[in-house]
Write a protein that holds these residues in place. Sequence first.
Motif, PDB file in Angstrom:
ATOM      1  N   LEU A 184      79.826  -2.118  98.196  1.00 46.86           N
ATOM      2  CA  LEU A 184      80.284  -0.776  98.554  1.00 46.86           C
ATOM      3  C   LEU A 184      79.150   0.225  98.379  1.00 46.86           C
ATOM      4  CD1 LEU A 184      82.795   0.905  99.341  1.00 46.86           C
ATOM      5  CD2 LEU A 184      83.471   0.888  96.934  1.00 46.86           C
ATOM      6  N   VAL A 185      78.944   1.043  99.413  1.00 44.97           N
ATOM      7  CA  VAL A 185      77.873   2.051  99.408  1.00 44.97           C
ATOM      8  C   VAL A 185      78.494   3.419  99.663  1.00 44.97           C
ATOM      9  CG1 VAL A 185      75.751   2.823 100.570  1.00 44.97           C
ATOM     10  CG2 VAL A 185      76.177   0.371 100.249  1.00 44.97           C
ATOM     11  N   ALA A 186      78.118   4.414  98.853  1.00 45.08           N
ATOM     12  CA  ALA A 186      78.618   5.781  99.037  1.00 45.08           C
ATOM     13  C   ALA A 186      77.691   6.547  99.969  1.00 45.08           C
ATOM     14  CB  ALA A 186      78.712   6.486  97.689  1.00 45.08           C
ATOM     15  N   LYS A 187      78.291   7.328 100.884  1.00 50.95           N
ATOM     16  CA  LYS A 187      77.498   8.142 101.805  1.00 50.95           C
ATOM     17  C   LYS A 187      77.511   9.624 101.414  1.00 50.95           C
ATOM     18  CE  LYS A 187      77.780   7.096 106.236  1.00 50.95           C
ATOM     19  NZ  LYS A 187      78.402   6.790 107.549  1.00 50.95           N
ATOM     20  N   LYS A 188      78.231   9.937 100.337  1.00 55.01           N
ATOM     21  CA  LYS A 188      78.253  11.305  99.811  1.00 55.01           C
ATOM     22  C   LYS A 188      78.217  11.219  98.294  1.00 55.01           C
ATOM     23  CE  LYS A 188      81.242  13.333 103.405  1.00 55.01           C
ATOM     24  NZ  LYS A 188      81.001  14.736 103.670  1.00 55.01           N
ATOM     25  N   ARG A 189      77.602  12.207  97.659  1.00 52.31           N
ATOM     26  CA  ARG A 189      77.552  12.220  96.186  1.00 52.31           C
ATOM     27  C   ARG A 189      78.967  12.311  95.605  1.00 52.31           C
ATOM     28  NH1 ARG A 189      73.929  12.287  92.495  1.00 52.31           N
ATOM     29  NH2 ARG A 189      72.296  12.271  94.067  1.00 52.31           N
ATOM     30  N   SER A 190      79.843  13.082  96.255  1.00 52.29           N
ATOM     31  CA  SER A 190      81.221  13.222  95.753  1.00 52.29           C
ATOM     32  C   SER A 190      81.941  11.867  95.807  1.00 52.29           C
ATOM     33  CB  SER A 190      81.986  14.261  96.575  1.00 52.29           C
ATOM     34  OG  SER A 190      81.920  13.953  97.956  1.00 52.29           O
ATOM     35  N   ALA A 191      81.655  11.068  96.846  1.00 48.37           N
ATOM     36  CA  ALA A 191      82.268   9.735  96.959  1.00 48.37           C
ATOM     37  C   ALA A 191      81.766   8.830  95.844  1.00 48.37           C
ATOM     38  CB  ALA A 191      81.945   9.125  98.326  1.00 48.37           C
ATOM     39  N   LEU A 192      80.469   8.915  95.565  1.00 49.18           N
ATOM     40  CA  LEU A 192      79.878   8.091  94.487  1.00 49.18           C
ATOM     41  C   LEU A 192      80.524   8.429  93.147  1.00 49.18           C
ATOM     42  CD1 LEU A 192      77.600   5.985  93.889  1.00 49.18           C
ATOM     43  CD2 LEU A 192      76.142   7.921  93.312  1.00 49.18           C
ATOM     44  N   ARG A 193      80.689   9.733  92.883  1.00 50.02           N
ATOM     45  CA  ARG A 193      81.313  10.148  91.608  1.00 50.02           C
ATOM     46  C   ARG A 193      82.728   9.602  91.494  1.00 50.02           C
ATOM     47  NH1 ARG A 193      78.479  15.353  92.158  1.00 50.02           N
ATOM     48  NH2 ARG A 193      80.228  16.121  93.410  1.00 50.02           N
ATOM     49  N   SER A 194      83.509   9.727  92.583  1.00 51.64           N
ATOM     50  CA  SER A 194      84.898   9.261  92.579  1.00 51.64           C
ATOM     51  C   SER A 194      84.976   7.752  92.351  1.00 51.64           C
ATOM     52  CB  SER A 194      85.554   9.620  93.916  1.00 51.64           C
ATOM     53  OG  SER A 194      86.743   8.900  94.113  1.00 51.64           O
ATOM     54  N   LEU A 195      84.129   6.995  93.041  1.00 51.00           N
ATOM     55  CA  LEU A 195      84.176   5.530  92.940  1.00 51.00           C
ATOM     56  C   LEU A 195      83.661   5.049  91.589  1.00 51.00           C
ATOM     57  CD1 LEU A 195      83.026   4.938  96.593  1.00 51.00           C
ATOM     58  CD2 LEU A 195      85.270   4.308  95.668  1.00 51.00           C
ATOM     59  N   HIS A 196      82.660   5.741  91.029  1.00 52.71           N
ATOM     60  CA  HIS A 196      82.174   5.382  89.689  1.00 52.71           C
ATOM     61  C   HIS A 196      83.269   5.619  88.635  1.00 52.71           C
ATOM     62  CE1 HIS A 196      77.525   5.306  90.308  1.00 52.71           C
ATOM     63  NE2 HIS A 196      78.122   4.205  90.697  1.00 52.71           N
ATOM     64  N   GLU A 197      84.029   6.689  88.835  1.00 51.47           N
ATOM     65  CA  GLU A 197      85.128   6.966  87.900  1.00 51.47           C
ATOM     66  C   GLU A 197      86.179   5.860  87.986  1.00 51.47           C
ATOM     67  OE1 GLU A 197      88.366  10.436  86.752  1.00 51.47           O
ATOM     68  OE2 GLU A 197      87.005  10.769  88.433  1.00 51.47           O
ATOM     69  N   GLN A 198      86.460   5.385  89.203  1.00 54.36           N
ATOM     70  CA  GLN A 198      87.415   4.279  89.363  1.00 54.36           C
ATOM     71  C   GLN A 198      86.916   3.021  88.657  1.00 54.36           C
ATOM     72  OE1 GLN A 198      89.091   3.661  93.382  1.00 54.36           O
ATOM     73  NE2 GLN A 198      88.298   5.677  93.920  1.00 54.36           N
ATOM     74  N   LEU A 199      85.602   2.774  88.749  1.00 52.75           N
ATOM     75  CA  LEU A 199      85.034   1.609  88.049  1.00 52.75           C
ATOM     76  C   LEU A 199      85.200   1.754  86.543  1.00 52.75           C
ATOM     77  CD1 LEU A 199      81.706   0.927  90.005  1.00 52.75           C
ATOM     78  CD2 LEU A 199      83.580  -0.688  89.691  1.00 52.75           C
ATOM     79  N   ARG A 200      84.905   2.961  86.032  1.00 54.16           N
ATOM     80  CA  ARG A 200      85.017   3.201  84.581  1.00 54.16           C
ATOM     81  C   ARG A 200      86.453   3.052  84.101  1.00 54.16           C
ATOM     82  NH1 ARG A 200      81.454   7.365  85.485  1.00 54.16           N
ATOM     83  NH2 ARG A 200      83.149   8.892  85.565  1.00 54.16           N
ATOM     84  N   GLU A 201      87.390   3.561  84.916  1.00 50.47           N
ATOM     85  CA  GLU A 201      88.811   3.544  84.524  1.00 50.47           C
ATOM     86  C   GLU A 201      89.505   2.237  84.930  1.00 50.47           C
ATOM     87  OE1 GLU A 201      90.083   6.020  82.708  1.00 50.47           O
ATOM     88  OE2 GLU A 201      88.119   7.008  82.793  1.00 50.47           O
ATOM     89  N   LYS A 202      88.720   1.275  85.410  1.00 52.12           N
ATOM     90  CA  LYS A 202      89.256  -0.021  85.865  1.00 52.12           C
ATOM     91  C   LYS A 202      90.293   0.160  86.978  1.00 52.12           C
ATOM     92  CE  LYS A 202      88.247  -2.624  81.667  1.00 52.12           C
ATOM     93  NZ  LYS A 202      87.357  -1.642  81.098  1.00 52.12           N
ATOM     94  N   GLY A 203      90.011   1.123  87.877  1.00 53.93           N
ATOM     95  CA  GLY A 203      90.905   1.377  88.989  1.00 53.93           C
ATOM     96  C   GLY A 203      90.478   0.656  90.258  1.00 53.93           C
ATOM     97  N   MET A 204      89.507  -0.226  90.129  1.00 58.57           N
ATOM     98  CA  MET A 204      88.992  -0.964  91.284  1.00 58.57           C
ATOM     99  C   MET A 204      89.182  -2.456  91.023  1.00 58.57           C
ATOM    100  SD  MET A 204      85.171  -0.433  92.883  1.00 58.57           S
ATOM    101  CE  MET A 204      85.273   1.322  93.153  1.00 58.57           C
ATOM    102  N   GLN A 205      89.744  -3.173  91.976  1.00 60.31           N
ATOM    103  CA  GLN A 205      89.947  -4.614  91.777  1.00 60.31           C
ATOM    104  C   GLN A 205      89.009  -5.406  92.676  1.00 60.31           C
ATOM    105  OE1 GLN A 205      93.989  -6.195  91.998  1.00 60.31           O
ATOM    106  NE2 GLN A 205      93.173  -8.202  92.531  1.00 60.31           N
ATOM    107  N   LYS A 206      88.226  -6.297  92.056  1.00 62.77           N
ATOM    108  CA  LYS A 206      87.302  -7.149  92.809  1.00 62.77           C
ATOM    109  C   LYS A 206      87.778  -8.591  92.703  1.00 62.77           C
ATOM    110  CE  LYS A 206      83.367  -4.352  91.288  1.00 62.77           C
ATOM    111  NZ  LYS A 206      82.134  -4.389  90.496  1.00 62.77           N
TER     112      LYS A 206
END
Length: 318
Positions: free
Chosen positions: A152-174
């Motif tokens: 997954l690649v972010a094309k906006k800084r705001s998207a990167l922040r949101s997705l990093h927060e999901q990773l930290r909060e374990k809101g992303m399933q791989k």
Amino acid sequence: MKTMTPAVQIIAISADEAGQRIDNFLRTQLKGVPKSMIYRILRKGEVRVNKKRVKPEYKLEDGDQVRVPPVRVAEREEESVSPKLAKVAALSDAIVYEDEHILVLNKPSGTAVHGGSGLSFGVIEGLRALRPEARFLELVHRLDRDTSGILLVAKKRSALRSLHEQLREKGMQKDYLALVRGQWPSHVKSVRAPLLKNILQSGERVVKVSSEGKPSETLFKVEERYAFATLVKASPVTGRTHQIRVHTLHAGHPIAFDDRYGEAEFDSQLAGTGLNRLFLHAAALKFTHPGTGEEMRVEAPLDDGLKRCLAVLRKQSS
């Protein structure tokens, strides 16, 4: 012989770019320019923000006007960071989803996510060459060089922040698919084993199970059984380096063709399948879209080599 970027650029900072340090911003703008040179032009005052000198730690604000000078780069340095065209074209074919916020790639095995460690080409460098107009392209997470699949690649800084927060909060399933030695027991649905990372003198990272390590957990589910191997779905709860590879080894079922944690005897049993790479594939990723807030699930199909290997194993098992 030297080459030069054509002229002074004046870049207006958007709300999405605000909040980042000027030195980091310049590194994305001046791709291939050594860090030492970026700090030199900042120190000399050649870079200006709103016509004033700034320090490397200055944080950009919405509406800032950044003056970026022409920068000389030795041609051989440029060549070392210029990705090969064929690899860039292959990356274009590997894109499975893209919109204005994110880009999802089915990363080929053998391609590093970042250049460095003696590699001039990585996924992120290739994408930047493929999308020269993109103001922002950053990896949300990483995959080992030999692991294929969803990146997954972010094309906006705001998207990167949101997705990093999901990773930290374990809101992303791989979800990964791995071919492991022997018969994985159906009742083993989770491996919890603390992992400790060691950096060898060569710079190689080696991870082992150790009581001194960080808590780590991977969920497992049997997908398909063969005569001497099992295809498992592995879903990491934590995100440690080499986690799935070390947890399968710890459970007594190393992954096929793992040059660091595998087993040569198992690899030789697979000789007739044509497999010659690590059988670990990031097959699916579930997350909340950073722009729309909708839940998304993206999938990356297995490459032909992995499919062929499984087809041979099915024949042998029937």
